[in-house]
Design an enzyme around this catalytic site. Structure first.
Site, mmCIF file in Angstrom:
data_model
loop_
_atom_site.group_PDB
_atom_site.id
_atom_site.type_symbol
_atom_site.label_atom_id
_atom_site.label_comp_id
_atom_site.label_asym_id
_atom_site.label_seq_id
_atom_site.Cartn_x
_atom_site.Cartn_y
_atom_site.Cartn_z
ATOM 1 N N ASP A 219 0.868 -1.176 0.000
ATOM 2 C CA ASP A 219 0.000 0.000 0.000
ATOM 3 C C ASP A 219 0.906 1.227 0.000
ATOM 4 O O ASP A 219 1.611 1.478 0.982
ATOM 5 C CB ASP A 219 -0.916 -0.007 1.229
ATOM 6 C CG ASP A 219 -2.012 1.050 1.155
ATOM 7 O OD1 ASP A 219 -1.804 2.080 0.489
ATOM 8 O OD2 ASP A 219 -3.076 0.848 1.772
ATOM 9 N N ARG B 114 -0.032 4.408 -0.256
ATOM 10 C CA ARG B 114 -0.754 5.657 -0.004
ATOM 11 C C ARG B 114 -0.212 6.419 1.198
ATOM 12 O O ARG B 114 0.045 5.857 2.248
ATOM 13 C CB ARG B 114 -2.240 5.367 0.197
ATOM 14 C CG ARG B 114 -2.939 4.951 -1.077
ATOM 15 C CD ARG B 114 -4.371 4.553 -0.838
ATOM 16 N NE ARG B 114 -4.471 3.344 -0.019
ATOM 17 C CZ ARG B 114 -5.628 2.765 0.299
ATOM 18 N NH1 ARG B 114 -6.763 3.294 -0.108
ATOM 19 N NH2 ARG B 114 -5.631 1.665 1.031
#
Length: 213
Positions: free
Chosen positions: A135, A137
């Site tokens: 991930d 982000r």
């Protein structure tokens, strides 16, 4: 350790009437920004009146072309977006539409990861197999957007504990997390189970499906 955010500013505010495929309609004030840390063209949708609550309802929604636009059943992004708009409009708050396709890896890489998932990997294993983060982000820009809108205390609409953790580390007060609905299809059950197993999403599901190949 708390990290301060830069002073992003509001660039434009414009009202846009929204209409969804199921007939739901609402008007949002769409806000753009100057000075965001990552330089991306994120937007905020202000729905209802956020000022009516001390802690308005907020969702950080990562862009998903396949799910949000084309209705892909491989994820739950489209139904989550539709749900979030109505729930936020009812209570007053903000939906941040963040340009973070594929958990931050981009559209082409996401589609490459889909191909690896078809060969047996889950969504996180596929990212790693491509040499990418599970991930990628970062929610610094999201915190900057909320601060520019005058929101420093909020209720967060999410099943993802990392979103609340990052916002708190960035100096915002997340009063509570509010779970989204669980939007399952035969095509996204493995994906949803992977989110529970890898990143502790708060989703209640039945037994994981067995991939037959």
């Amino acid at each position: 350790m708390t990290t301060s955010t830069a002073a992003a500013t509001v660039r434009t505010r414009v009202r846009i009437p929204l209409s969804f495929a199921d007939g739901y309609q609402v008007t949002a004030e769409v806000v753009t920004f100057n000075g965001l840390a990552d330089g991306a063209e994120h937007v905020a949708l202000v729905l209802g009146d956020p000022a009516t609550a001390a802690a308005p309802l907020v969702r950080l929604h990562s862009e998903c072309l396949t799910g949000d636009v084309f209705g892909s059943a491989r994820c739950d992004c489209g139904p989550q977006l539709r749900e979030a708009v109505e729930r936020i409009a009812t209570t007053g708050g903000v939906l941040l539409y963040l340009r973070q396709e594929g958990r931050g890896i981009g559209l082409y890489n996401k589609l490459d990861a889909y191909a690896l998932q078809d060969a047996g990997l889950d969504t996180y294993e596929a990212n790693l197999a491509l040499g990418l983060p599970e991930d990628a982000r970062d929610y610094t820009a999201a915190a900057e957007m909320l601060t520019a809108l005058g929101i420093t205390e909020l209720n967060l609409l999410t099943n993802n504990p990392d979103k609340a953790r990052q916002l708190r580390d960035l100096g915002l007060a997340v009063t509570r997390t509010v779970p989204t609905g669980v939007h399952t299809t035969p095509s996204n059950l493995r994906y949803l189970h992977a989110k529970v197993q890898h990143t502790r999403h708060t989703i209640t599901l039945g037994p994981a499906p067995v991939l037959v190949g």
